[in-house]
Every structure is written in structure tokens, then in C-alpha cells.
Design a protein around this motif. Structure first.
Motif, PDB file in Angstrom:
ATOM      1  N   GLU A  42       0.837  -1.183   0.000  1.00 38.99           N
ATOM      2  CA  GLU A  42       0.000   0.000   0.000  1.00 38.99           C
ATOM      3  C   GLU A  42       0.882   1.247   0.000  1.00 38.99           C
ATOM      4  O   GLU A  42       2.041   1.204   0.435  1.00 38.99           O
ATOM      5  N   ILE A  43       0.336   2.353  -0.475  1.00 44.21           N
ATOM      6  CA  ILE A  43       1.039   3.630  -0.392  1.00 44.21           C
ATOM      7  C   ILE A  43       0.694   4.242   0.955  1.00 44.21           C
ATOM      8  O   ILE A  43      -0.394   4.788   1.154  1.00 44.21           O
ATOM      9  N   ARG A  44       1.618   4.141   1.890  1.00 39.84           N
ATOM     10  CA  ARG A  44       1.392   4.661   3.233  1.00 39.84           C
ATOM     11  C   ARG A  44       2.742   4.915   3.891  1.00 39.84           C
ATOM     12  O   ARG A  44       3.788   4.491   3.403  1.00 39.84           O
ATOM     13  N   GLY A  45       2.714   5.615   5.024  1.00 43.91           N
ATOM     14  CA  GLY A  45       3.938   5.884   5.764  1.00 43.91           C
ATOM     15  C   GLY A  45       4.707   7.072   5.226  1.00 43.91           C
ATOM     16  O   GLY A  45       4.281   7.759   4.296  1.00 43.91           O
ATOM     17  N   ALA A  46       5.876   7.330   5.824  1.00 45.16           N
ATOM     18  CA  ALA A  46       6.707   8.489   5.484  1.00 45.16           C
ATOM     19  C   ALA A  46       7.855   8.080   4.567  1.00 45.16           C
ATOM     20  O   ALA A  46       8.474   7.030   4.763  1.00 45.16           O
ATOM     21  N   HIS A  47       8.151   8.940   3.598  1.00 49.59           N
ATOM     22  CA  HIS A  47       9.185   8.655   2.601  1.00 49.59           C
ATOM     23  C   HIS A  47       9.990   9.919   2.326  1.00 49.59           C
ATOM     24  O   HIS A  47       9.430  10.952   1.959  1.00 49.59           O
ATOM     25  N   ARG A  48      11.305   9.820   2.503  1.00 43.41           N
ATOM     26  CA  ARG A  48      12.185  10.954   2.227  1.00 43.41           C
ATOM     27  C   ARG A  48      12.638  10.907   0.772  1.00 43.41           C
ATOM     28  O   ARG A  48      12.941   9.833   0.245  1.00 43.41           O
ATOM     29  N   LEU A  49      12.705  12.072   0.142  1.00 43.58           N
ATOM     30  CA  LEU A  49      13.133  12.208  -1.246  1.00 43.58           C
ATOM     31  C   LEU A  49      14.261  13.238  -1.299  1.00 43.58           C
ATOM     32  O   LEU A  49      14.158  14.308  -0.710  1.00 43.58           O
TER      33      LEU A  49
END
Length: 229
Positions: free
Chosen positions: A173-180
Motif C-alpha cells: 500500500e502507499i502509506r507511511g513516510a518517505h524521504r526524497l
């Protein structure tokens, strides 16, 4: 040598549906916009020459080019928070680079993550290689993995319109935190701006997939921020 990445201040966004006409599907979304599904962290921009330690091979390479080009690191992040009977199917995070007084447009030199087949934890440090590209062990992969769908992919490298594309799959699923993290390469002595925009496709309850514009600070579709002054 790894460098620490900055803490990011988070801000809420709102999502406004895009009206559309699709055969067999109503041409409007359920009433009401969506709040707090996506949070935005940053962006924070730092000239590479200010964060690389003395003697680092990347700093030596940067110094050799400093009269003609400049490199700037931009940190941002997104957090996805789904709701009951909703699925975030796709998200696109785009930064359009612009500059004045130059015939050579700025380009994105490096994007991290570049391609991943499953979600990863937020990373707090990264390496800058001698070619001035960002690398984080365990996060990026450019290999084509048989049988695994791509969760996150960086698009438009070496162009002025970089995009990160998140994709939901049966496994993730697309969830949670993601750094770019991206590194911008621009002509030396030229001011550069970034125009950040986010769009998403969300499946809501008994409806089909609905496209949304993500409104950022001030209720705007696009957030303009200085990358290099």
C-alpha cells in the motif's frame, strides 16, 4: 563519508477532486474534499559545497567545476495516511526547475530513491559520491527484479522536470513516510527556483479511481521555493 540529512518541518495538505467524464462512471467525485491524507516535509535546499567535509572526493570534484556549474541538494518528504475504505493508488511528486538570465536550464543531476520495489524506512543520512550523485545503501536499486512491482520510481533524470511516482500494488500500500532527495545542477552564479506540485489517484469506497490535486501551503496547487540564490 555519510552526511546527515536535516530534520523536516511537516505541513498538512488538502486534496481537491478533478472532475472527469468516464463511460459508465459518474463525472464527479463524492462530495467533500479530502483532508490530511498527505503531509509534506520541507523542502530544504543546501549548496553542496557547504555540507561536504574538507578533503572529500566529491568536494574536490565540485571545486574543479565551481566556476561554471553549481550543485544544490534539496530534501523533502511525504507522508501518506489512508482512511477506511480508501486506497491511494498513485502519487506523483514533481519539482519543475526554472532559472533566469541563462540559456542553459538547470537539471536534476541525482534522485534518491531512484527505484524501489517495496517501501523503506525514512533514512537520515546519505553519501555524495565523487560524481556528485546521492546514494543511500539499502534504499536504491536500478535492477529489474522479476516478479516484483515497482513501488517508487524516479523519472526524468537529467531534465528540469523530475518526478517521483508512487504506485500501489497487491503487495504494498502507499502509506507511511518517505524521504526524497535530489541534487540540482545549474550554471554558476544563477538563481534557481523550484515549483513543487503533487497529484494523486485515490479509490474511494464504491467509486472508481478519482484523480486529485493536492493543495499545498496557502491552498495553492504549486509551491514555489528558492533552490539556489
Amino acid at each position: 563519508m555519510p552526511i546527515d540529512l536535516p530534520d523536516l518541518e511537516w505541513s498538512e495538505t488538502s486534496l481537491v477532486s478533478e472532475e472527469r467524464i468516464t463511460k459508465g462512471v459518474p463525472n464527479r467525485a463524492p462530495d467533500g474534499d479530502l483532508e490530511s491524507r498527505i503531509l509534506l516535509g520541507g523542502p530544504i535546499c543546501r549548496p553542496l559545497e557547504q555540507i561536504l567535509p574538507a578533503g572529500d572526493p566529491a568536494l574536490v570534484a565540485l571545486t574543479a567545476e565551481q566556476d561554471s556549474v553549481a550543485y544544490t541538494m534539496t530534501d523533502l518528504a511525504v507522508t501518506f495516511e489512508g482512511a477506511e475504505e480508501e486506497r491511494i493508488e498513485k502519487v506523483w511528486v514533481q519539482v519543475k526547475l526554472t532559472a533566469t538570465q541563462t540559456s542553459q536550464p538547470p537539471i536534476v543531476w541525482s534522485m534518491t530513491p531512484d527505484k524501489v520495489s517495496s517501501p523503506v524506512e525514512m533514512f537520515a543520512s546519505a553519501d555524495i559520491k565523487a560524481d556528485l550523485k546521492v546514494f543511500t545503501a539499502g534504499v536504491t536499486t536500478s535492477r529489474k527484479t522479476t516478479g516484483e512491482a515497482t513501488f517508487l520510481e524516479a523519472l526524468n533524470l537529467l531534465r528540469s522536470d523530475p518526478v517521483w511516482e508512487f504506485s500501489r500494488s497487491g503487495a504494498h500500500e502507499i502509506r507511511g513516510a518517505h524521504r526524497l532527495v535530489l541534487v540540482v545542477r545549474s550554471p554558476a552564479g544563477i538563481a534557481v527556483e523550484g515549483r513543487l506540485s503533487i497529484t494523486a489517484s485515490i479509490r474511494r469506497k464504491h467509486w472508481n479511481i478519482i484523480p486529485y490535486r493536492v493543495l499545498l501551503a496557502g491552498g495553492l496547487d504549486t509551491s514555489i521555493f528558492p533552490i539556489r540564490s
